[in-house]
Write a protein that holds these residues in place. Structure first.
Motif, short mmCIF file in Angstrom:
data_model
loop_
_atom_site.label_atom_id
_atom_site.label_comp_id
_atom_site.label_asym_id
_atom_site.label_seq_id
_atom_site.Cartn_x
_atom_site.Cartn_y
_atom_site.Cartn_z
N GLN A 39 42.82 36.72 41.14
CA GLN A 39 44.10 36.68 41.84
C GLN A 39 44.67 38.09 41.87
O GLN A 39 44.91 38.70 40.83
N ASN A 40 44.86 38.61 43.08
CA ASN A 40 45.43 39.95 43.27
C ASN A 40 44.72 41.02 42.46
O ASN A 40 45.35 41.87 41.83
N GLY A 41 43.41 40.97 42.42
CA GLY A 41 42.62 41.98 41.72
C GLY A 41 42.48 41.74 40.23
O GLY A 41 41.83 42.51 39.53
N THR A 42 43.09 40.68 39.70
CA THR A 42 42.99 40.34 38.28
C THR A 42 42.03 39.18 38.11
O THR A 42 42.16 38.15 38.78
N ASN A 43 41.06 39.34 37.23
CA ASN A 43 40.12 38.26 36.92
C ASN A 43 40.74 37.34 35.88
O ASN A 43 41.33 37.81 34.91
N ILE A 44 40.58 36.04 36.09
CA ILE A 44 41.17 35.05 35.19
C ILE A 44 40.08 34.05 34.79
O ILE A 44 39.33 33.57 35.65
N ALA A 45 40.04 33.72 33.51
CA ALA A 45 39.11 32.71 33.00
C ALA A 45 39.90 31.72 32.16
O ALA A 45 40.55 32.10 31.19
N ASP A 46 39.86 30.45 32.58
CA ASP A 46 40.52 29.38 31.83
C ASP A 46 39.46 28.56 31.12
O ASP A 46 38.49 28.10 31.74
N THR A 52 41.65 43.27 34.54
CA THR A 52 40.94 43.85 35.67
C THR A 52 39.56 44.31 35.26
O THR A 52 38.56 43.94 35.86
N ASP A 53 39.46 45.13 34.23
CA ASP A 53 38.16 45.62 33.76
C ASP A 53 37.68 44.83 32.55
O ASP A 53 36.53 44.41 32.48
#
Length: 194
Positions: A152-159, A180-181
């Protein structure tokens, strides 16, 4: 000397046909002979058949279709590897964090995995006392029910959601990693399942 012809000597040539030409067995092309819509025979076709059509257009179309299919296959492979790699990375993060929590290494879990924003809301002392209250031991095992990776908006998310199972007791776990990184834990919930 005799006037009898020698059978081995070439004799006079027979006279040519009309106009001084050798007679031929082929007749000239006429519509009456081949019909209105037929062509004269060629060395590579039977009489009355049209010459073979060029298949150049077919090969061009097949080449384009093959190229598109190849690009689609490469794209799908890259997407699967990208998503699979991110999912595997999130699963590894959750495994490493949960192993540290189960083994009682709360300082390392807190310092290595938690985002600075989460550290401002949850102190190391509160985190350590909450983990101690769960009474985890080395017999506990982890299973994940849900693992979702998105961006989302360049941010990686893991749930990550699942259970820690310890001698007949189940502890619900819910983690969210974001970044991000490098992914860091931004949400955590560990509570006994009722």
């Amino acid at each position: 000397m005799s006037n009898t012809p020698d059978p081995h000597e070439p004799g006079p040539t027979p006279p040519n046909g009309p106009g001084g030409q050798q007679p031929t067995s082929q007749q000239p092309y006429t519509r009456q002979r081949f019909g209105r819509n037929t062509l004269p025979p060629t060395p590579f076709s039977l009489p009355g058949q049209p010459p073979a059509k060029s298949r150049k257009g077919l090969w061009i179309v097949l080449g384009i279709v093959g190229g598109v299919l190849l690009l689609v296959a490469v794209g799908v492979t890259l997407l699967v590897n990208l998503v699979g790699g991110a999912t595997r990375h999130a699963s590894d993060l959750a495994d490493d964090f949960t192993r540290l929590v189960i083994s009682g290494e709360t300082n390392k879990a807190y310092n290595d995995f938690m985002d600075p924003a989460l550290k401002q809301r949850l102190s190391l002392e509160d985190f350590a006392s909450g983990v101690r209250s769960l009474n985890l031991d080395p017999s506990c095992t982890t299973s994940y029910d849900d693992l979702k990776v998105s961006a989302q908006n360049g941010t990686n998310i893991a749930d990550v959601a699942g259970l820690i199972q310890c001698n007949g007791r189940d502890i619900e776990l819910v983690y969210r990693f974001a970044g991000t990184d490098e992914l860091k834990m931004v949400t955590i919930r560990l509570k006994p399942k009722t």
